[in-house]
Design an enzyme around this catalytic site. Structure first.
Site, short mmCIF file in Angstrom:
data_model
loop_
_atom_site.label_atom_id
_atom_site.label_comp_id
_atom_site.label_asym_id
_atom_site.label_seq_id
_atom_site.Cartn_x
_atom_site.Cartn_y
_atom_site.Cartn_z
N ASP A 11 -8.64 36.87 -4.28
CA ASP A 11 -9.26 37.40 -5.50
C ASP A 11 -9.11 36.42 -6.66
OD1 ASP A 11 -10.04 39.95 -4.42
OD2 ASP A 11 -7.93 40.51 -4.43
N ASP A 46 -5.63 31.54 -2.43
CA ASP A 46 -5.65 32.94 -2.84
C ASP A 46 -7.06 33.48 -2.61
OD1 ASP A 46 -4.64 35.32 -3.99
OD2 ASP A 46 -5.54 34.78 -5.90
#
Length: 264
Positions: free
Chosen positions: A15, A13
């Protein structure tokens, strides 16, 4: 740590894992550098459909992270691929920004508000009531409803903003039609990214900061899941969920030594 085969492919991922509020997570630069030096194939995943791959690569570079554009995979790309698989050469009415419209154009889709096959809802900084009203009427007329991701809110410097999931709920309430969400936690997005790098679930790790999206998505795709504590989910919250990550670490800085050179 669950017994596992050697990790040959990496998904991460963005953020909360590599950057937080626009700043690099400590150690993220070393992690990305080691991935590049190792020759391991990887993808950085994001549910944000606003930006193109090139946009995000430049934004990450501004945070000191050298991530090639083609190593980024967004919910917009996953949505375009899904629609191309379902109905090649179709048409869509789109609420979204360049990341989504560019991906759909590249997939050969026509963007129109005249009897489209789909209404596609993505992220935008300025949701228009006029556009939402048009989407409601097109869905009532028979257009299929697709949304890039179910995230209800997004961050801003002023505080939370309504995001794709919240606007989708409003359209659903008006039409009675539920959208199909393509992005995380739908494992389809992860499998699509895995296919891009030619990976296999048994030798792929997924790194995320959220139990309810990244970790459950990786688990359902059969991946080795790693929760980092630099984002949303904190250690004391893990036991609230009926599933667990394969590994919990403080940050991606703790994963650098797990990246073995290709062919070793």
């Amino acid at each position: 740590m669950t017994e596992r085969k050697r990790i040959d492919f990496w998904l991460s991922d963005m953020d909360g894992v590599l950057v937080h509020e626009g700043r690099p997570v400590p150690g993220a630069d070393d992690f990305i550098k080691r991935l590049g030096e190792s020759g391991k194939r990887f993808r950085v995943l994001t549910n944000n459909s606003i930006y193109t791959q090139r946009d995000l690569s430049v934004r990450l570079a501004g945070a000191g992270l050298d991530v090639p554009a083609d190593s980024i995979y967004t919910s917009a790309l996953a949505t375009a691929q899904f629609l191309d698989d379902q109905r090649p050469g179709g048409s869509a009415y789109v609420i979204g920004e360049a990341g989504l419209t560019t991906a759909l154009h590249a997939a050969g889709y026509v963007l129109t508000d005249l009897d489209p096959d789909y209404v596609v809802l993505g992220e935008t900084r300025t949701y228009s009531f006029t556009q939402i009203t048009r989407a409601v009427r097109l869905i009532e007329a028979g257009a299929r409803f697709i949304a890039t991701n179910p995230d209800p809110i997004g961050p801003s410097t002023e505080g939370s903003l309504p995001a794709c999931g919240a606007v989708a709920a409003m359209i659903t309430r008006a039409t009675g039609v539920e959208p199909y969400f393509v992005g995380k936690p739908n494992p389809r997005m992860m499998r699509s990214a895995l296919n891009e790098i030619g990976g296999h679930s048994e030798t792929t790790a997924m790194i995320g900061d959220r139990m309810d999206t990244d970790i459950v998505c990786g688990m359902e795709a059969g991946l080795f899941t790693i929760l980092v504590l630099t984002g949303v989910t904190q250690r004391h919250e893990v036991d609230r969920f009926p599933y667990r990550p394969s590994l919990i670490v403080d940050s991606v800085a703790d994963l650098v030594d797990l990246i073995e050179p290709a062919g070793s």
